[in-house]
Design an enzyme around this catalytic site. Structure first.
Site, PDB file in Angstrom:
ATOM      1  CG  ASP A 175     -23.866  34.155  25.280  1.00  0.00           C
ATOM      2  OD1 ASP A 175     -24.449  35.147  25.767  1.00  0.00           O
ATOM      3  OD2 ASP A 175     -23.231  34.195  24.211  1.00  0.00           O
ATOM      4  CG  HIS A 327     -20.336  31.075  27.710  1.00  0.00           C
ATOM      5  ND1 HIS A 327     -19.188  31.840  27.498  1.00  0.00           N
ATOM      6  CD2 HIS A 327     -20.903  30.906  26.486  1.00  0.00           C
ATOM      7  CE1 HIS A 327     -19.087  32.114  26.207  1.00  0.00           C
ATOM      8  NE2 HIS A 327     -20.102  31.555  25.573  1.00  0.00           N
TER       9      HIS A 327
END
Length: 369
Positions: A175, A327
Site C-alpha cells: 500500500d 507498505h
C-alpha cells in the site's frame, strides 16, 4: 720631612684583606649551594603530592573534599570509581565528546567548581542504508504521500476465504505507493520471479507516473487506495459520498496515466469498522471490488525494525491462502527478502491479483465485493 710607610707592613695588610675576602666569597657559595639544595628538595616533595593521588585525603577518619588530580590537571577519569554513576546518559548536556569521525573531543572539568561535567553518550555514526542503490531514488516534485497510523483499526473477523483453494498460496500486497521505495521492492520481486499487488494513492500517482507504469509492464497488478488517504475526509461524515468521489477521481487519473481500467480498491485503514452495509451498497453500485487482508505485517509501525515485521508475518501466516498487507517503507524493503525466503521454505506459491479470477477478501464477507 714627610714620613713614609714601611713597604712590609702594607704588603701584610693587603694579604690579610685578600684572605678575608676569599673566605667571605666561599661562605656565600656554600650558603647559595645549601639554599639551592633545600629548594630542590622541597619542590620534589611537592611534585610527589601532585602525582601521587593517594596522599590526598589519606586520613580515613577525615576524608578530603578535594578530588584526586592527575598530571594533566583533569578530574579523575570516568570509570575510576565504580560506585559513582554518570550524571547523564543523554547527549546535549554541555560536555563535548568524540565526533562521528573519531576526532578527540574536550571533556575538561569545570575549574571554578571542581566538579566533573557529565560525560555525554556518544552519538553513533550513521551507516548508509544497504538497501539503497545509487540511482534507485526516483526524482519527483514532492515527497510521496505516506499514510498516518490508522485510528484504532479494528478489522474484526478475518476475511472468509474460498474453501476451493487447495494449494498453499500467498498474495503479497503493498500500500501507499508509488514512491521512493517502489523500484527497490520491484527489484526484489523480480530477483525472486514473483508478482505482487500494489494499491496506489492518487496524489502519489501524480508525482511517480513512471513507477506505476514500470510495475504494470513487469506484470504486477496496481489497484486504487483513494486520492488522499485522509481518514476524516473519507469516513467522518458517515456517508460514502467523499469515499466514492475520491476513488472515481483516482480511477480516472489511473486511466490517464496508464491507459488501463482498474476497479479493485483497498479502503484506507481497512473496511472495518468504518464501512457499514449502506456504505458497501454504494461501493457495489459504483462498480468497485474491494480487498482487505488476512495478515497485517504492521510494517508501518516498526520504523527501523525490519525484524519485527518479519516476526509479524511468521506469526500470522497459516492455512492455504494468505493476503499479506505491507507498505512501501524502508523497513519493508529490508524485511522483504527474508519474508519471501520464509514463505518459500513453508511451501507457499506467490500469486498476483487477476480480475478474471477475483477472490472475495473483505472483513464483512460480502460476496458482492
Amino acid at each position: 720631612m714627610e714620613k713614609q710607610s714601611k713597604p712590609g707592613k702594607n704588603r701584610n695588610r693587603k694579604i690579610t684583606l685578600r684572605k678575608v675576602n676569599t673566605l667571605l666569597a666561599a661562605a656565600v657559595v656554600v650558603l647559595a649551594s645549601i639554599s639551592i639544595y633545600t629548594a630542590s628538595t622541597n619542590s620534589t616533595a611537592k611534585g610527589n603530592k601532585t602525582v601521587n593521588a593517594t596522599t590526598l585525603g589519606a586520613n580515613p577518619t577525615e576524608p578530603s573534599s578535594a578530588k584526586p588530580v592527575h598530571e594533566s590537571g583533569s578530574a579523575e577519569p570516568e570509570g575510576q570509581n565504580p560506585s559513582k554513576a554518570p550524571a547523564s546518559d543523554k547527549p546535549g548536556n554541555g560536555s563535548n565528546m568524540k565526533d562521528a569521525d573519531g576526532k578527540e573531543a574536550n571533556q575538561a572539568t569545570d575549574a571554578s567548581s571542581g566538579a566533573d561535567k557529565p560525560v555525554a553518550t556518544p552519538v553513533p555514526t550513521l551507516q548508509p542504508d544497504p538497501t539503497t542503490q545509487p540511482g534507485s531514488m526516483p526524482k519527483a516534485d514532492k515527497e510521496p504521500l505516506i499514510s498516518a497510523s490508522p485510528p484504532d483499526r479494528k478489522p474484526g473477523k478475518q476475511p472468509l476465504l474460498p474453501a476451493s483453494i487447495k494449494t498453499k498460496t500467498v498474495y503479497l500486497t503493498f500500500d501507499d505507493g508509488p514512491g521512493r521505495y517502489t523500484d527497490q521492492i520491484a527489484a526484489i520481486l523480480a530477483k525472486n520471479n514473483i508478482h505482487a499487488t500494489f494499491f496506489a494513492i492518487g496524489e502519489n500517482l501524480k508525482h511517480y507516473p513512471k513507477q506505476v507504469n514500470h510495475l504494470l509492464d513487469a506484470g504486477h497488478y496496481v489497484g486504487l487506495h483513494s486520492m488522499s488517504h485522509d481518514y476524516n475526509k473519507l469516513y467522518k461524515s458517515g456517508s460514502s459520498a467523499n469515499f466514492i468521489e475520491e476513488f472515481q477521481q483516482e480511477q480516472a487519473l489511473f486511466k490517464k496515466i496508464t491507459g488501463q481500467d482498474v476497479d479493485l480498491i483497498r479502503a484506507p485503514y481497512g473496511s472495518a469498522p468504518q464501512i457499514n452495509k449502506k456504505f458497501r451498497d454504494d461501493i457495489v453500485d459504483a462498480g468497485f471490488k474491494m480487498w482487505d487482508w488476512t495478515v497485517d505485517s504492521e510494517d508501518w509501525s516498526y520504523k527501523n525494525h525490519p525484524e519485527k515485521v518479519i516476526g509479524q508475518v511468521k506469526r500470522q501466516v497459516r492455512g492455504n491462502l494468505n493476503v499479506i498487507l505491507m507498505h512501501e517503507t524502508k523497513q519493508t524493503v529490508q524485511a522483504l527478502p527474508q519474508i519471501i525466503a520464509y514463505l518459500k521454505n513453508k511451501g507457499y506459491a506467490f500469486a498476483v491479483y487477476k480480475p478474471e479470477e477475483h477472490l472475495v477478501v473483505n472483513f464483512a464477507h460480502d460476496d458482492r465485493l
